[in-house]
Write an enzyme that holds these catalytic residues in place. Structure first.
Site: not given
Lengths: 247, 247
Positions: B7-8, B39-40, B70-71, B150, B180-182
């Site tokens: 993942d980023s 990265y997005g 990471c998407n 975050e 998105c993983t978040h």
């Protein structure tokens, strides 16, 4: 005089704007580390490593002075950058501190420092101001302001909600240090939030004042040659430069 | 079976959580590129370069399969990662698309895809879903959600203002792809915003379903050994892992 301006991304163009307006230099080489932006959430060693790589980049140009526009880099990496440079390195933190001292009449004045998480954690502004004698200082990491500026939300309900979130317990400041190159773009909104009471300390204006006092810069240049480099997407940087700097 | 998860940053731990809950693997090696996150907002070539560096990292471990949590990386770099790997590489986009197709009863269903700027620009979700026959798809880059998560703002006025900003013209969706993983961390707030009508498509759950169908994973493991690596601040990653994964 030929100078370099280093920033973690495009934000440093707000400092370049001040430098251009005051016609201080004949050539400006700008480098934004857009491939690794933002620095403000990274740790000290990483920031220093990236800053030293930027120093190596600038060694390819015959510059007399390197201005570090990024507050986070200025807070953490200046000593190391100076050690590995063959040119002068100036950051934005010290000029911002001097500008704050010049503006405030009383050591009881309320000072608000805003910046990225890393800049605030460094206490790079707060410690010298306390040492100078100021007693009412609030430091606040306002990280969300950075992506908001990048999305063009210079005002409106999202920024208002974020300001309420960050500033809910904060007294109206006499001076606000805009400790991030992105923040001049929301300076008006912040000023309005605090009922237009506060004096805003802007890195670009502060560093111009500092350079005029510490360097022999009597000569004004009609034209400044500007070169823009980025570690990715240089076109994106050039587009922001055109918009912000009206090139 | 020993797998890698790339993942980023720390967000991919939401995928690891699903993998652990389903007890599919005996060992998981996690690498988060925390020194260069996010990265997005970066461009395609940079994302591919960083992804290939991660592949090199994972070659130090004897893994059978690399999951790209990471998407953004899944959208841009999978082909290149496969080319330079000696192990299988699976992303989260295809599983998310299959999960969406399985959940929706009609090709007229309203689909909302949210993700980073880069993921949305790639159309990695939208194009295959349109090719499948879905006609009512809205893609929306909701970049501010990442720093909000975050900062721990999983709900409240700042997130509400951002949702109003992003979703103001959007019909209530039948399915929302959390691209998105978040975003699993604000899934409840988004669901509530749309009156609990929408089915949420979660990368972690989608990839578990996909792996169970495409790999021989009958065996359930009582314990999964997990190793966590980060390109900076590994302690920070481990702290989030402890909190999210209850390790």
């Amino acid at each position: 005089m030929r100078i370099g301006v280093f920033d973690s991304g495009v934000g440093g163009l707000s400092v370049v704007k001040s430098l251009l307006q005051h016609q201080l230099f004949e050539e400006i080489v700008y480098f934004g580390d857009t491939a690794r932006v933002p620095y403000g959430v990274k740790d000290k060693n990483t920031i220093i490593r990236y800053a030293l790589e930027a120093v190596e980049f600038f060694k390819n140009f015959d510059i007399d002075l390197l201005i570090t526009a990024c507050n986070t880099v200025s807070a953490y990496a200046l000593d190391e950058m100076r050690e590995y440079s063959n040119f002068d390195v100036v950051g934005v933190v010290k000029p911002g501190i001097i500008a704050t001292e010049n503006v405030l009449r009383s050591l009881e004045s309320e000072i608000l420092i805003i910046g990225t998480q890393a800049t605030i954690a460094s206490q790079a502004y707060e410690q010298p101001l306390r040492a100078y004698g100021f007693t009412n200082i609030t430091s606040k990491a306002t990280g969300l302001f950075v992506p908001m500026v990048e999305e063009g939300l210079y005002d409106g309900p999202v920024l208002q909600a974020a300001m309420k979130h960050y500033f809910r317990d904060i007294k109206i400041p006499d001076a606000i240090i805009l400790g991030c190159t992105h923040f001049p773009l929301i300076s008006d909104a912040i000023k309005h939030y605090f009922n237009h009471h506060s004096t805003m300390i802007h890195s670009g204006e502060a560093i111009v004042e500092y350079l005029e006092q510490h360097y022999a810069l009597q000569h004004k240049f009609d034209a400044t040659e500007s070169k823009f480099f980025a570690s990715e997407n240089p076109e994106g940087l050039k587009n922001v430069a055109k918009k912000w700097l009206a090139l």
